[in-house]
Design a protein around this motif. Sequence first.
Motif, PDB file in Angstrom:
ATOM      1  N   THR A  62       0.952  -1.546  -0.084  1.00 25.31           N
ATOM      2  CA  THR A  62       0.433  -0.226   0.214  1.00 25.31           C
ATOM      3  C   THR A  62       0.704   1.622  -0.781  1.00 25.31           C
ATOM      4  O   THR A  62       0.262   2.125  -0.505  1.00 25.31           O
ATOM      5  N   GLY A  63       1.849   1.034   0.339  1.00 19.01           N
ATOM      6  CA  GLY A  63       3.083   2.647   0.582  1.00 19.01           C
ATOM      7  C   GLY A  63       3.697   2.148  -0.809  1.00 19.01           C
ATOM      8  O   GLY A  63       3.594   3.711  -1.757  1.00 19.01           O
ATOM      9  N   VAL A  64       3.787   1.483  -1.464  1.00 20.76           N
ATOM     10  CA  VAL A  64       4.159   1.661  -2.435  1.00 20.76           C
ATOM     11  C   VAL A  64       3.173   2.787  -3.604  1.00 20.76           C
ATOM     12  O   VAL A  64       4.354   3.567  -3.936  1.00 20.76           O
ATOM     13  N   ALA A  65       1.961   1.719  -3.675  1.00 25.84           N
ATOM     14  CA  ALA A  65       0.656   1.902  -4.342  1.00 25.84           C
ATOM     15  C   ALA A  65       0.602   4.015  -4.198  1.00 25.84           C
ATOM     16  O   ALA A  65       1.350   4.464  -5.468  1.00 25.84           O
ATOM     17  N   SER A  83       8.927  11.081   2.558  1.00 26.91           N
ATOM     18  CA  SER A  83       7.654  10.266   1.421  1.00 26.91           C
ATOM     19  C   SER A  83       8.669   8.815   1.995  1.00 26.91           C
ATOM     20  O   SER A  83       7.710   8.143   1.762  1.00 26.91           O
ATOM     21  N   ALA A  84       9.678   8.604   0.838  1.00 30.99           N
ATOM     22  CA  ALA A  84      10.122   7.059   0.505  1.00 30.99           C
ATOM     23  C   ALA A  84       9.907   6.362   1.909  1.00 30.99           C
ATOM     24  O   ALA A  84       9.707   5.015   2.554  1.00 30.99           O
ATOM     25  N   SER A  85      10.811   7.598   2.804  1.00 33.70           N
ATOM     26  CA  SER A  85      11.163   6.749   4.037  1.00 33.70           C
ATOM     27  C   SER A  85       9.576   6.206   4.805  1.00 33.70           C
ATOM     28  O   SER A  85       9.945   5.196   5.363  1.00 33.70           O
ATOM     29  N   GLN A  86       8.804   7.219   5.228  1.00 35.59           N
ATOM     30  CA  GLN A  86       8.104   7.012   5.954  1.00 35.59           C
ATOM     31  C   GLN A  86       6.966   5.455   5.155  1.00 35.59           C
ATOM     32  O   GLN A  86       6.312   4.435   5.996  1.00 35.59           O
ATOM     33  N   LEU A  87       6.664   5.779   3.929  1.00 32.95           N
ATOM     34  CA  LEU A  87       5.896   5.414   2.673  1.00 32.95           C
ATOM     35  C   LEU A  87       6.277   3.389   2.609  1.00 32.95           C
ATOM     36  O   LEU A  87       5.999   2.486   2.694  1.00 32.95           O
ATOM     37  N   VAL A  88       7.322   3.295   2.490  1.00 30.54           N
ATOM     38  CA  VAL A  88       7.639   1.955   1.890  1.00 30.54           C
ATOM     39  C   VAL A  88       9.095   1.619   2.612  1.00 30.54           C
ATOM     40  O   VAL A  88       8.805   0.480   3.475  1.00 30.54           O
ATOM     41  N   VAL A  89      10.031   2.414   3.084  1.00 30.33           N
ATOM     42  CA  VAL A  89      11.358   2.110   3.594  1.00 30.33           C
ATOM     43  C   VAL A  89      10.591   1.686   5.192  1.00 30.33           C
ATOM     44  O   VAL A  89      11.164   0.232   5.492  1.00 30.33           O
TER      45      VAL A  89
END
Length: 116
Positions: A62-65, A83-89
Amino acid sequence: MSAFKFVISATLALALTQPFTAFGASLETDMYGPGANDDPTAARMMGDALIARPLYAAATATGVAIFVATLPFTALGGNVDESASQLVVGPARGLFTRCLGCVKTRQEMPVERPLE
């Protein structure tokens, strides 16, 4: 009638997962306080494999999407890294770098060095 069946199914699913979460929460606090004993137990491993890992996988997907959908706006705002750190990483780190049943990731664990 289908809404009634949905409510009953959701209630039963929640009731079936509640013993796992309550049992895991009772193991978390021992006589030294929460997190004092971080050795994984069988109950923690089962809860991690059956509940936490699938939730981390769903959160990562969901974070990647969401990250891809909002990428143009975050690029304009200049906060792509945050944003990448919080949603994906973050969710991916919980999914791939924790040992089964561990609370902390491998990067957060202290390194034990032998005495010389």
